[in-house]
Design a protein around this motif. Structure first.
Motif, PDB file in Angstrom:
ATOM      1  N   GLN A  16       0.861  -1.187   0.000  1.00  0.00           N
ATOM      2  CA  GLN A  16       0.000   0.000   0.000  1.00  0.00           C
ATOM      3  C   GLN A  16       0.900   1.240   0.000  1.00  0.00           C
ATOM      4  O   GLN A  16       1.756   1.389   0.870  1.00  0.00           O
ATOM      5  CB  GLN A  16      -0.938   0.036   1.208  1.00  0.00           C
ATOM      6  N   GLU A  30       3.819   0.221   2.395  1.00  0.00           N
ATOM      7  CA  GLU A  30       3.755  -0.713   3.526  1.00  0.00           C
ATOM      8  C   GLU A  30       3.426  -2.101   2.989  1.00  0.00           C
ATOM      9  O   GLU A  30       2.523  -2.247   2.152  1.00  0.00           O
ATOM     10  CB  GLU A  30       2.676  -0.279   4.525  1.00  0.00           C
ATOM     11  N   ALA A  31       4.160  -3.097   3.458  1.00  0.00           N
ATOM     12  CA  ALA A  31       3.904  -4.478   3.059  1.00  0.00           C
ATOM     13  C   ALA A  31       2.826  -5.064   3.966  1.00  0.00           C
ATOM     14  O   ALA A  31       2.961  -5.048   5.189  1.00  0.00           O
ATOM     15  CB  ALA A  31       5.192  -5.291   3.167  1.00  0.00           C
ATOM     16  N   LEU A  32       1.744  -5.553   3.367  1.00  0.00           N
ATOM     17  CA  LEU A  32       0.615  -6.104   4.142  1.00  0.00           C
ATOM     18  C   LEU A  32       0.317  -7.512   3.633  1.00  0.00           C
ATOM     19  O   LEU A  32       0.098  -7.720   2.434  1.00  0.00           O
ATOM     20  CB  LEU A  32      -0.606  -5.197   3.992  1.00  0.00           C
ATOM     21  N   VAL A  33       0.309  -8.457   4.559  1.00  0.00           N
ATOM     22  CA  VAL A  33       0.183  -9.862   4.144  1.00  0.00           C
ATOM     23  C   VAL A  33      -1.236 -10.205   3.678  1.00  0.00           C
ATOM     24  O   VAL A  33      -2.220  -9.658   4.180  1.00  0.00           O
ATOM     25  CB  VAL A  33       0.631 -10.794   5.303  1.00  0.00           C
ATOM     26  N   ARG A  34      -1.319 -11.094   2.703  1.00  0.00           N
ATOM     27  CA  ARG A  34      -2.590 -11.650   2.236  1.00  0.00           C
ATOM     28  C   ARG A  34      -2.416 -13.149   2.086  1.00  0.00           C
ATOM     29  O   ARG A  34      -1.345 -13.616   1.691  1.00  0.00           O
ATOM     30  CB  ARG A  34      -2.977 -11.060   0.857  1.00  0.00           C
ATOM     31  N   PHE A  61       6.405 -17.318  10.666  1.00  0.00           N
ATOM     32  CA  PHE A  61       5.640 -16.459   9.777  1.00  0.00           C
ATOM     33  C   PHE A  61       6.329 -15.091   9.636  1.00  0.00           C
ATOM     34  O   PHE A  61       6.509 -14.583   8.526  1.00  0.00           O
ATOM     35  CB  PHE A  61       4.216 -16.295  10.327  1.00  0.00           C
ATOM     36  N   ASN A  88       5.623  -4.847   8.953  1.00  0.00           N
ATOM     37  CA  ASN A  88       4.996  -4.997  10.273  1.00  0.00           C
ATOM     38  C   ASN A  88       5.636  -6.170  11.009  1.00  0.00           C
ATOM     39  O   ASN A  88       5.707  -7.277  10.466  1.00  0.00           O
ATOM     40  CB  ASN A  88       3.495  -5.254  10.115  1.00  0.00           C
ATOM     41  N   ILE A  89       6.080  -5.899  12.219  1.00  0.00           N
ATOM     42  CA  ILE A  89       6.722  -6.950  13.017  1.00  0.00           C
ATOM     43  C   ILE A  89       5.894  -7.160  14.284  1.00  0.00           C
ATOM     44  O   ILE A  89       5.565  -6.195  14.982  1.00  0.00           O
ATOM     45  CB  ILE A  89       8.172  -6.533  13.400  1.00  0.00           C
ATOM     46  N   ASP A 151       3.122   2.147  15.084  1.00  0.00           N
ATOM     47  CA  ASP A 151       1.861   2.008  14.345  1.00  0.00           C
ATOM     48  C   ASP A 151       0.666   2.165  15.295  1.00  0.00           C
ATOM     49  O   ASP A 151       0.801   1.919  16.494  1.00  0.00           O
ATOM     50  CB  ASP A 151       1.846   0.590  13.746  1.00  0.00           C
ATOM     51  N   ASP A 152      -0.487   2.540  14.743  1.00  0.00           N
ATOM     52  CA  ASP A 152      -1.741   2.601  15.506  1.00  0.00           C
ATOM     53  C   ASP A 152      -1.601   3.482  16.743  1.00  0.00           C
ATOM     54  O   ASP A 152      -2.145   3.167  17.811  1.00  0.00           O
ATOM     55  CB  ASP A 152      -2.192   1.181  15.925  1.00  0.00           C
ATOM     56  N   GLN A 175      -6.001   4.958  12.151  1.00  0.00           N
ATOM     57  CA  GLN A 175      -7.075   5.316  11.216  1.00  0.00           C
ATOM     58  C   GLN A 175      -8.395   5.652  11.906  1.00  0.00           C
ATOM     59  O   GLN A 175      -9.191   6.409  11.367  1.00  0.00           O
ATOM     60  CB  GLN A 175      -7.273   4.240  10.162  1.00  0.00           C
ATOM     61  N   GLU A 208      -2.813   7.169   8.706  1.00  0.00           N
ATOM     62  CA  GLU A 208      -3.309   6.025   7.936  1.00  0.00           C
ATOM     63  C   GLU A 208      -4.829   6.113   7.844  1.00  0.00           C
ATOM     64  O   GLU A 208      -5.473   6.795   8.627  1.00  0.00           O
ATOM     65  CB  GLU A 208      -2.845   4.692   8.536  1.00  0.00           C
ATOM     66  N   VAL A 210      -6.674   7.373   5.209  1.00  0.00           N
ATOM     67  CA  VAL A 210      -7.224   8.546   4.514  1.00  0.00           C
ATOM     68  C   VAL A 210      -8.137   8.052   3.381  1.00  0.00           C
ATOM     69  O   VAL A 210      -7.685   7.426   2.436  1.00  0.00           O
ATOM     70  CB  VAL A 210      -6.096   9.445   3.962  1.00  0.00           C
ATOM     71  N   GLY A 229      -3.873   5.472   2.562  1.00  0.00           N
ATOM     72  CA  GLY A 229      -5.313   5.224   2.726  1.00  0.00           C
ATOM     73  C   GLY A 229      -5.987   4.891   1.412  1.00  0.00           C
ATOM     74  O   GLY A 229      -5.403   5.060   0.335  1.00  0.00           O
ATOM     75  N   TYR A 230      -7.236   4.410   1.526  1.00  0.00           N
ATOM     76  CA  TYR A 230      -7.964   3.948   0.351  1.00  0.00           C
ATOM     77  C   TYR A 230      -8.151   5.046  -0.688  1.00  0.00           C
ATOM     78  O   TYR A 230      -8.268   4.757  -1.875  1.00  0.00           O
ATOM     79  CB  TYR A 230      -9.335   3.396   0.752  1.00  0.00           C
TER      80      TYR A 230
HETATM   81  P1  C2E Z   1      -1.724  -1.880  10.016  1.00  0.00           P
HETATM   82  O1  C2E Z   1      -0.275  -2.198  10.013  1.00  0.00           O
HETATM   83  O2  C2E Z   1      -2.180  -0.749  10.864  1.00  0.00           O
HETATM   84  O3  C2E Z   1      -2.106  -1.663   8.494  1.00  0.00           O
HETATM   85  C1  C2E Z   1      -3.105  -0.797   8.048  1.00  0.00           C
HETATM   86  C2  C2E Z   1      -4.396  -1.529   7.756  1.00  0.00           C
HETATM   87  O4  C2E Z   1      -5.392  -0.588   7.379  1.00  0.00           O
HETATM   88  C3  C2E Z   1      -4.314  -2.510   6.590  1.00  0.00           C
HETATM   89  O5  C2E Z   1      -5.233  -3.559   6.845  1.00  0.00           O
HETATM   90  C4  C2E Z   1      -4.812  -1.657   5.426  1.00  0.00           C
HETATM   91  O6  C2E Z   1      -5.320  -2.428   4.347  1.00  0.00           O
HETATM   92  C5  C2E Z   1      -5.906  -0.887   6.110  1.00  0.00           C
HETATM   93  N1  C2E Z   1      -6.195   0.379   5.457  1.00  0.00           N
HETATM   94  C6  C2E Z   1      -5.349   1.176   4.783  1.00  0.00           C
HETATM   95  N2  C2E Z   1      -5.964   2.293   4.343  1.00  0.00           N
HETATM   96  C7  C2E Z   1      -7.255   2.191   4.736  1.00  0.00           C
HETATM   97  C8  C2E Z   1      -8.407   3.049   4.576  1.00  0.00           C
HETATM   98  O7  C2E Z   1      -8.377   4.108   3.977  1.00  0.00           O
HETATM   99  N3  C2E Z   1      -9.561   2.618   5.141  1.00  0.00           N
HETATM  100  C9  C2E Z   1      -9.654   1.445   5.823  1.00  0.00           C
HETATM  101  N4  C2E Z   1     -10.834   1.100   6.350  1.00  0.00           N
HETATM  102  N5  C2E Z   1      -8.588   0.614   6.001  1.00  0.00           N
HETATM  103  C10 C2E Z   1      -7.399   0.998   5.455  1.00  0.00           C
HETATM  104  P2  C2E Z   1      -4.848  -5.079   6.638  1.00  0.00           P
HETATM  105  O8  C2E Z   1      -3.979  -5.243   5.425  1.00  0.00           O
HETATM  106  O9  C2E Z   1      -6.104  -5.865   6.739  1.00  0.00           O
HETATM  107  O10 C2E Z   1      -3.929  -5.382   7.898  1.00  0.00           O
HETATM  108  C11 C2E Z   1      -4.443  -5.336   9.199  1.00  0.00           C
HETATM  109  C12 C2E Z   1      -3.350  -5.430  10.223  1.00  0.00           C
HETATM  110  O11 C2E Z   1      -2.726  -6.702  10.176  1.00  0.00           O
HETATM  111  C13 C2E Z   1      -2.214  -4.434  10.000  1.00  0.00           C
HETATM  112  O12 C2E Z   1      -2.592  -3.173  10.483  1.00  0.00           O
HETATM  113  C14 C2E Z   1      -1.106  -5.086  10.802  1.00  0.00           C
HETATM  114  O13 C2E Z   1      -1.247  -4.802  12.178  1.00  0.00           O
HETATM  115  C15 C2E Z   1      -1.389  -6.547  10.567  1.00  0.00           C
HETATM  116  N6  C2E Z   1      -0.477  -7.042   9.512  1.00  0.00           N
HETATM  117  C16 C2E Z   1      -0.620  -6.942   8.172  1.00  0.00           C
HETATM  118  N7  C2E Z   1       0.418  -7.512   7.530  1.00  0.00           N
HETATM  119  C17 C2E Z   1       1.231  -7.990   8.498  1.00  0.00           C
HETATM  120  C18 C2E Z   1       2.483  -8.682   8.491  1.00  0.00           C
HETATM  121  O14 C2E Z   1       3.090  -8.962   7.456  1.00  0.00           O
HETATM  122  N8  C2E Z   1       3.026  -9.023   9.716  1.00  0.00           N
HETATM  123  C19 C2E Z   1       2.404  -8.706  10.895  1.00  0.00           C
HETATM  124  N9  C2E Z   1       2.994  -9.065  12.045  1.00  0.00           N
HETATM  125  N10 C2E Z   1       1.247  -8.040  10.944  1.00  0.00           N
HETATM  126  C20 C2E Z   1       0.663  -7.683   9.751  1.00  0.00           C
END
Ligand code: C2E
Ligand code: MG
Ligand code: MG
Length: 256
Positions: A16, A30-34, A61, A88-89, A151-152, A175, A208, A210, A229-230
């Protein structure tokens, strides 16, 4: 199933974008796992991470996430797009003995990736048991060139303690506050407060979540220029991210 999914390479990292709303440039991702589940399709972390947290899979993981993110950084660099990637760690992984040393060894396997392109995101809501040990780990990571992002921010119980004790580079406004700030005076005050705190401590601040032009405009007016943000983009596969970065146009309202 999760263990098998790791072995069968069913996980992937989406990216993202993070942008500077003033200059209209993409400043990183930001790298976000799926989980690309063979029957259920693309699953988001909320659907499976809670089952991993606190188990011995957490570390395996987390190691996969770091290794994959470094491969993506290498790939981006090779395609003429060297840009910082946030990883994210989990708290458990960060607090694992020798984490900094392990990460240093990972970097040695990817010699073309400079440390300054790696940002470590630790969530503020996670329990960090031994702040002194975590401080040492973060200091070691920064000595390797990594930057650290909290974060957060504002959602946990220890925001100010972490802020005061942990070495840090960036605060990430949660957010929930960004969503609420347009019609809730309390959320707005918190966003303003976090921006002020970041400034006082000399940290960068990023918002985050936006989702609208107005939210971005409000943030820039308050002095927060970095956003994710989205409204900018949803997390997407690496290949799409490259094409997206070349074509993204910043809303004109943000540059004014
Ligand atoms: P995070 O690190 O706070 O990541 C931001 C989350 O908000 C992501 O959800 C992202 O898709 C979502 N987001 C971004 N912009 C918007 C927006 O405008 N509106 C809304 N409603 N959401 C938005 P995601 O990808 O579902 O990840 C959720 C959480 O899972 C992450 O929150 C993080 O804490 C964790 N996570 C994700 N990937 C990893 C990873 O590789 N390792 C670890 N340990 N945790 C991860
Ligand atoms: Mg994050
Ligand atoms: Mg967050």
């Amino acid at each position: 199933h999760l263990r098998n999914a790791l072995q069968d390479a069913q996980f992937t990292l989406y990216l993202q974008p993070k942008v500077d709303m003033r200059s209209g440039t993409v400043v990183g991702a930001e790298a976000l796992v799926r989980w690309l589940h063979p029957e259920r399709g693309v699953l988001t972390p909320g659907e499976f991470l809670p089952m991993i947290e606190g188990t011995e899979l957490d570390i395996v993981f987390g190691q996969w996430v770091v290794e994959t993110a470094l491969l993506q950084l290498e790939w981006l660099q090779a395609h003429g797009m060297p840009m910082p990637l946030s990883i994210n760690i989990s708290a458990q992984h960060l607090q694992q003995d020798g984490f900094a040393h392990w990460l240093e060894q990972c970097m040695a396997r990817h010699p073309t990736v400079p440390g300054h392109l790696v940002e470590i995101e630790i969530t503020e809501s996670a329990a960090l048991y031994d702040l002194q040990a975590v401080t040492h780990t973060l200091q070691a990571l920064r000595a390797l060139g990594f930057s650290i992002s909290l974060d957060d921010f504002g959602t946990g119980y220890s925001s100010l303690t972490y802020l005061r004790r942990l070495p840090m580079d960036t605060l990430k406004i949660d957010q929930s506050f960004v969503h609420g700030m347009m019609d809730d005076a309390g959320d707005l005050a918190i966003v303003q407060g976090v921006i002020g705190l970041a400034r006082s401590f000399g940290y960068r601040v990023i918002a985050e979540g936006v989702e609208t032009v107005d939210q971005g405009q409000m943030l820039t007016q308050m002095g927060c220029h970095l956003a994710q943000g989205y409204h900018i983009a949803r997390p997407m596969p690496l290949g799409e991210f490259v094409a997206w970065s070349r074509h993204w146009q910043c809303p004109p309202e943000w540059k004014r």
